[in-house]
Design a protein around this motif. Sequence first.
Motif, PDB file in Angstrom:
ATOM      1  N   VAL A 162     -36.015  20.143  47.325  1.00 25.58           N
ATOM      2  CA  VAL A 162     -35.126  20.160  46.459  1.00 25.58           C
ATOM      3  C   VAL A 162     -33.909  21.045  47.142  1.00 25.58           C
ATOM      4  CG1 VAL A 162     -35.030  21.544  45.151  1.00 25.58           C
ATOM      5  CG2 VAL A 162     -36.784  20.604  45.151  1.00 25.58           C
ATOM      6  N   PRO A 163     -33.709  21.691  47.676  1.00 23.24           N
ATOM      7  CA  PRO A 163     -32.177  22.461  48.387  1.00 23.24           C
ATOM      8  C   PRO A 163     -31.306  21.264  48.714  1.00 23.24           C
ATOM      9  CG  PRO A 163     -34.104  23.255  49.283  1.00 23.24           C
ATOM     10  CD  PRO A 163     -34.900  22.417  48.622  1.00 23.24           C
ATOM     11  N   PHE A 164     -31.947  19.837  49.197  1.00 15.79           N
ATOM     12  CA  PHE A 164     -30.737  18.925  49.869  1.00 15.79           C
ATOM     13  C   PHE A 164     -30.484  18.634  48.624  1.00 15.79           C
ATOM     14  CE2 PHE A 164     -34.331  19.239  53.313  1.00 15.79           C
ATOM     15  CZ  PHE A 164     -33.011  20.961  54.380  1.00 15.79           C
ATOM     16  N   PHE A 165     -31.671  18.131  47.537  1.00 16.05           N
ATOM     17  CA  PHE A 165     -30.859  16.946  46.625  1.00 16.05           C
ATOM     18  C   PHE A 165     -30.418  17.972  45.503  1.00 16.05           C
ATOM     19  CE2 PHE A 165     -31.547  15.412  42.419  1.00 16.05           C
ATOM     20  CZ  PHE A 165     -31.771  14.447  42.641  1.00 16.05           C
ATOM     21  N   ASP A 166     -30.470  19.081  45.127  1.00 16.32           N
ATOM     22  CA  ASP A 166     -29.287  20.125  44.821  1.00 16.32           C
ATOM     23  C   ASP A 166     -27.966  20.511  45.348  1.00 16.32           C
ATOM     24  OD1 ASP A 166     -31.755  21.019  42.963  1.00 16.32           O
ATOM     25  OD2 ASP A 166     -31.821  22.830  43.822  1.00 16.32           O
TER      26      ASP A 166
END
Length: 314
Positions: A63-67
């Motif tokens: 999730v943090p990378f996608f965000d």
Amino acid sequence: MPITGGAPAHGTVAHLLPQTYKRLISEWLEEDTPSFDYGGFVVGEELAEARLLGKSKGVLAGVPFFDEVFRQLDCTVEWHIPEGMSFDPITHCATVRGPVRKLLLGERVALNTLARCSGIATKSLTLMTLLRAAGYTSTLAGTRKTTPGFRLVEKYGMLVAGVDAHRHDLSSMTMLKDNHIWSAGSITSAVKAAKAAGGFSVKVEVECQSYEDADEAIAAGADIVMLDNFTGQGVRECAKRLKDKWGRGARGPLVEVSGGLTEDNAREYVCEDVDVVSTSSIHQGVNHVDFSLKIVPKGEIVLPREGEGESMEV
């Protein structure tokens, strides 16, 4: 429910990430569009909405990378299921909003990263569940056999699944393998040199091919011995002898087992004297979780917020 086994007690796994991951994402975006964005010219800057759909069964991770991909492109992401949750297809996992050109600019970088990270989390959880069912209560860990330039994402996927990421790099811990031993002349010489170089704060682990190797390594001061490519019966016998001689718990060294462990044979290595089971099978050759990002057509009614994140027909 989200997986919490690998999360710190006072935060989420995402809190472990260094700020350098944002620079990595900038580099990935530059790699994907090194010159003109011809496709983006076609669609323009009109504001749009896209649905992130989980199209195969898996665990959501990354999730943090996608965000961050979409943050750098001036888009927003609204998640409908939490990181670490298992889902079935087809699930509306998130909604991304922003200029349509930028949604498409970040699409492939974001999806590739999410798919790979989620695949590792899914595989990690599968093996962890299998070991727990077999009665193993200690640590399952990955290895350093990761993809250059993508290690942070792969290690992150393990942590989301509650699996230990093992050492992150050569500076994290001294692991003395066969080439180190041969070059140094003996296990004892290699361990003493490693202890002198790393001091009290750097643990030393030695890869061992026999009980005698492990016994020598512990006598020389090794903190961890890795029983490499043993049979299941060999592991149980060797680990018990080592623990009987050198002590259990805080008094004794850690015993790690590695080498060719998979879902098919991991149960054979389960015993109370093994502290760590490590394997690259949870992050090498792992199937990706299938995601897609679909722009909502003009005029289509957006799904109501209630019930988002549940399986749906598309």
